[in-house]
Design an enzyme around this catalytic site. Structure first.
Site, PDB file in Angstrom:
ATOM      1  N   ASN A   1       0.849  -1.195   0.000  1.00 27.72           N
ATOM      2  CA  ASN A   1       0.000   0.000   0.000  1.00 27.72           C
ATOM      3  C   ASN A   1       0.882   1.242   0.000  1.00 27.72           C
ATOM      4  O   ASN A   1       2.001   1.215   0.509  1.00 27.72           O
ATOM      5  CB  ASN A   1      -0.879   0.013   1.263  1.00 27.72           C
ATOM      6  CG  ASN A   1      -1.815   1.202   1.292  1.00 27.72           C
ATOM      7  OD1 ASN A   1      -2.422   1.564   0.272  1.00 27.72           O
ATOM      8  ND2 ASN A   1      -1.955   1.827   2.449  1.00 27.72           N
TER       9      ASN A   1
ATOM     10  N   HIS B   1       0.785   5.111   1.418  1.00 30.46           N
ATOM     11  CA  HIS B   1       0.052   5.930   2.385  1.00 30.46           C
ATOM     12  C   HIS B   1       0.663   7.334   2.384  1.00 30.46           C
ATOM     13  O   HIS B   1       1.885   7.481   2.456  1.00 30.46           O
ATOM     14  CB  HIS B   1       0.167   5.298   3.775  1.00 30.46           C
ATOM     15  CG  HIS B   1      -0.582   6.064   4.816  1.00 30.46           C
ATOM     16  ND1 HIS B   1      -1.960   6.043   4.887  1.00 30.46           N
ATOM     17  CD2 HIS B   1      -0.161   6.887   5.802  1.00 30.46           C
ATOM     18  CE1 HIS B   1      -2.345   6.833   5.881  1.00 30.46           C
ATOM     19  NE2 HIS B   1      -1.273   7.352   6.452  1.00 30.46           N
TER      20      HIS B   1
ATOM     21  N   SER C   1       4.692   6.872   2.354  1.00 30.42           N
ATOM     22  CA  SER C   1       5.325   5.606   2.722  1.00 30.42           C
ATOM     23  C   SER C   1       4.703   4.481   1.904  1.00 30.42           C
ATOM     24  O   SER C   1       3.478   4.435   1.750  1.00 30.42           O
ATOM     25  CB  SER C   1       5.073   5.275   4.200  1.00 30.42           C
ATOM     26  OG  SER C   1       5.387   6.361   5.036  1.00 30.42           O
TER      27      SER C   1
ATOM     28  N   ASP D   1      -2.327   0.518   8.351  1.00 29.49           N
ATOM     29  CA  ASP D   1      -1.158   1.343   8.043  1.00 29.49           C
ATOM     30  C   ASP D   1       0.029   1.069   8.974  1.00 29.49           C
ATOM     31  O   ASP D   1       0.800   1.976   9.302  1.00 29.49           O
ATOM     32  CB  ASP D   1      -1.527   2.841   8.105  1.00 29.49           C
ATOM     33  CG  ASP D   1      -2.594   3.217   7.093  1.00 29.49           C
ATOM     34  OD1 ASP D   1      -2.636   2.582   6.016  1.00 29.49           O
ATOM     35  OD2 ASP D   1      -3.388   4.137   7.363  1.00 29.49           O
TER      36      ASP D   1
HETATM   37  C1  GAR Z   1      -2.721   8.897  -2.834  1.00 28.41           C
HETATM   38  O1  GAR Z   1      -2.298  10.097  -2.241  1.00 28.41           O
HETATM   39  C2  GAR Z   1      -2.519   7.741  -1.881  1.00 28.41           C
HETATM   40  O2  GAR Z   1      -1.371   7.872  -1.095  1.00 28.41           O
HETATM   41  C3  GAR Z   1      -3.755   7.838  -1.039  1.00 28.41           C
HETATM   42  O3  GAR Z   1      -4.782   8.159  -1.933  1.00 28.41           O
HETATM   43  C4  GAR Z   1      -4.241   8.900  -3.029  1.00 28.41           C
HETATM   44  C5  GAR Z   1      -4.649   8.213  -4.307  1.00 28.41           C
HETATM   45  O4  GAR Z   1      -4.306   8.975  -5.423  1.00 28.41           O
HETATM   46  N1  GAR Z   1      -4.017   6.612  -0.357  1.00 28.41           N
HETATM   47  C6  GAR Z   1      -4.556   6.546   0.852  1.00 28.41           C
HETATM   48  O5  GAR Z   1      -4.898   7.527   1.487  1.00 28.41           O
HETATM   49  C7  GAR Z   1      -4.715   5.142   1.404  1.00 28.41           C
HETATM   50  N2  GAR Z   1      -5.138   5.187   2.737  1.00 28.41           N
HETATM   51  P1  GAR Z   1      -4.321   8.331  -6.874  1.00 28.41           P
HETATM   52  O6  GAR Z   1      -5.684   7.620  -7.036  1.00 28.41           O
HETATM   53  O7  GAR Z   1      -4.221   9.500  -7.792  1.00 28.41           O
HETATM   54  O8  GAR Z   1      -3.183   7.382  -6.986  1.00 28.41           O
END
Ligand code: GAR
Length: 191
Positions: A110, A112, A139, A148
């Protein structure tokens, strides 16, 4: 990559899929073959990104399942048809059940948007600003049954400037995520 067999991966998304795009763009370099992109949201823009790259897509709409476990079971069945080496969560905004995580132990990654172990969960950028942190970041970690909290594979930090709000910071961190995730996937596959 001609002599080396590619590692099969499945990518799970819920939204824009900009991290997915970065992984697609780097797939040849890091030696992966994306067998399928699965979204729990029918309108996730990432599905278009996958289709544009000629990658198979599947929507498993979580609202159509009575329980989390039912959704996860369906997800498991679909993933198993590909027997992937890794399951990559790229903006997948669902908590996965213990049964799912145990079924793919050590294979789920994942990304985060925080410097774990700080700011697990949601709203990470605003929380980092409110806490007057000097740095935010992202991360990549293994997914375990504790939210997480699995082993961190790679991190990248970003300075928080005085005029950063959560949106500005999210944008800066996301740019770094796009560099970080392919590197982290490569690192895991080279282990
Ligand atoms: C990213 O910032 C990722 O780190 C976060 O969602 C966004 C997705 O963007 N993930 C989380 O918060 C997971 N808990 P994307 O769809 O443009 O890749």
């Amino acid at each position: 990559m001609a002599n080396k067999s590619l590692s099969s991966v499945v990518i799970l998304i819920s939204g824009s899929g900009s991290n997915l795009q970065s992984i697609i763009n780097n797939a040849d370099n890091i030696g992966i073959k994306i067998d399928c992109v699965i979204s729990n949201k029918i309108d996730a823009f990432g599905l278009e990104r996958a289709k544009n790259a000629g990658i198979a897509t599947k929507v498993i709409d979580h609202t159509q399942f009575a329980t989390r476990e039912d959704f996860d079971q369906n997800l498991t069945q679909h993933i198993n048809t590909f027997n992937p080496e890794l399951i990559i969560l790229a903006g997948f905004m669902r908590i996965l059940s213990a049964k799912f995580i145990d079924a793919f132990a050590g294979k789920i990654l994942n990304i985060h948007p925080a410097l774990l172990p700080k700011f697990k969960g949601l709203n990470t950028h605003q929380r980092a600003i409110d806490a007057r942190e000097k740095f935010a970041g992202a991360s990549v970690h293994f997914v375990t049954n504790k939210l997480d909290s699995g082993e961190v594979i790679l991190q990248k930090s970003v300075a928080i400037e005085a005029n950063d709000d959560a949106l500005k910071l999210a944008k800066k961190v996301l740019e770094q995520e796009h560099i970080l995730y392919p590197k982290a996937i490569q690192k895991v596959l080279q282990r």
